[in-house]
Design a protein around this motif. Structure first.
Motif, short mmCIF file in Angstrom:
data_model
loop_
_atom_site.label_atom_id
_atom_site.label_comp_id
_atom_site.label_asym_id
_atom_site.label_seq_id
_atom_site.Cartn_x
_atom_site.Cartn_y
_atom_site.Cartn_z
N LYS A 47 0.82 -1.23 0.00
CA LYS A 47 0.00 0.00 0.00
C LYS A 47 0.85 1.27 0.00
CE LYS A 47 -3.56 -2.42 2.55
NZ LYS A 47 -4.03 -2.72 3.90
N HIS A 48 2.17 1.13 0.07
CA HIS A 48 3.09 2.27 0.13
C HIS A 48 4.20 2.06 -0.90
CE1 HIS A 48 0.98 2.17 3.97
NE2 HIS A 48 1.09 3.48 3.94
N PRO A 49 3.87 2.25 -2.19
CA PRO A 49 4.81 1.88 -3.26
C PRO A 49 6.08 2.73 -3.35
CG PRO A 49 2.87 2.98 -4.16
CD PRO A 49 2.61 2.75 -2.70
N ARG A 50 6.15 3.86 -2.65
CA ARG A 50 7.40 4.62 -2.74
C ARG A 50 8.50 3.99 -1.90
NH1 ARG A 50 8.88 9.67 0.25
NH2 ARG A 50 7.91 9.54 2.29
N LEU A 51 8.13 3.01 -1.06
CA LEU A 51 9.13 2.23 -0.34
C LEU A 51 9.42 0.99 -1.17
CD1 LEU A 51 7.53 3.88 2.00
CD2 LEU A 51 8.81 2.35 3.47
N VAL A 52 10.61 0.95 -1.74
CA VAL A 52 11.02 -0.14 -2.63
C VAL A 52 11.94 -1.07 -1.84
CG1 VAL A 52 12.19 -0.72 -4.78
CG2 VAL A 52 10.85 1.41 -4.60
N VAL A 53 11.55 -2.33 -1.78
CA VAL A 53 12.29 -3.30 -0.97
C VAL A 53 13.24 -4.11 -1.84
CG1 VAL A 53 12.07 -5.33 0.51
CG2 VAL A 53 10.43 -3.46 0.71
N HIS A 54 14.46 -4.27 -1.34
CA HIS A 54 15.47 -5.14 -1.95
C HIS A 54 15.89 -6.10 -0.84
CE1 HIS A 54 15.78 -2.16 -5.17
NE2 HIS A 54 15.79 -1.25 -4.21
N HIS A 55 15.56 -7.38 -1.01
CA HIS A 55 15.93 -8.38 0.00
C HIS A 55 17.31 -8.94 -0.31
CE1 HIS A 55 12.35 -8.74 2.47
NE2 HIS A 55 11.65 -8.54 1.38
N THR A 56 18.09 -9.13 0.73
CA THR A 56 19.37 -9.81 0.55
C THR A 56 19.08 -11.28 0.26
OG1 THR A 56 19.55 -10.28 2.91
CG2 THR A 56 20.61 -8.27 2.11
N PRO A 57 19.99 -11.96 -0.42
CA PRO A 57 19.76 -13.37 -0.71
C PRO A 57 19.63 -14.18 0.58
CG PRO A 57 21.60 -12.52 -1.98
CD PRO A 57 21.24 -11.46 -0.98
N LYS A 58 18.83 -15.22 0.51
CA LYS A 58 18.71 -16.11 1.67
C LYS A 58 20.08 -16.73 1.94
CE LYS A 58 13.89 -16.93 1.16
NZ LYS A 58 12.79 -17.78 0.85
#
Length: 119
Positions: A47-58
């Motif tokens: 619901k808050h698309p200006r926060l872009v998430v980049h997950h580190t690899p597992k």
């Protein structure tokens, strides 16, 4: 913070969203901890698309990525550099970081489950 759960993390995201100017995109680099990947967090982020998430690899700690950058910084600048003052050091690190950002490529991660050997 007293707890590392979704409620606490979402409260931090709300604070962050209000603290950063509304016309800015916010990039988050997150590990795969339960507070970062919970249904509540994913729903809030959707619901808050200006926060872009980049997950580190597992199986890869975010700290490993930071350590790799500091290793590059040390090898390419700090060990060979000459610094006339603290301010000069700060400026050279800033210039290095900006130049590095222009040519950086993602690190390739893999995990083959082979036990590490003692040196």
């Amino acid at each position: 913070m007293t707890r590392n759960d979704s409620v606490t993390f979402i409260a931090f995201l709300r604070w962050l969203e209000h603290a950063v100017p509304a016309d800015s995109t916010i990039h988050l680099i997150l590990d795969n901890g339960s507070s970062h990947t919970s249904n509540a967090t994913r729903s809030w982020l959707a619901k808050h698309p200006r926060l872009v998430v980049h997950h580190t690899p597992k199986r890869a700690s975010w700290l490993n990525q930071v350590e790799m950058f500091f290793s590059i910084l040390a090898r390419r600048l700090l060990r060979r550099g000459e610094f006339n003052s603290r301010q000069d050091l700060v400026e050279q690190i800033r210039e290095f970081t900006l130049a590095y950002d222009d040519q950086a490529r993602p690190f390739r991660w893999y995990y083959d489950s082979t036990p590490l050997k003692a040196a």
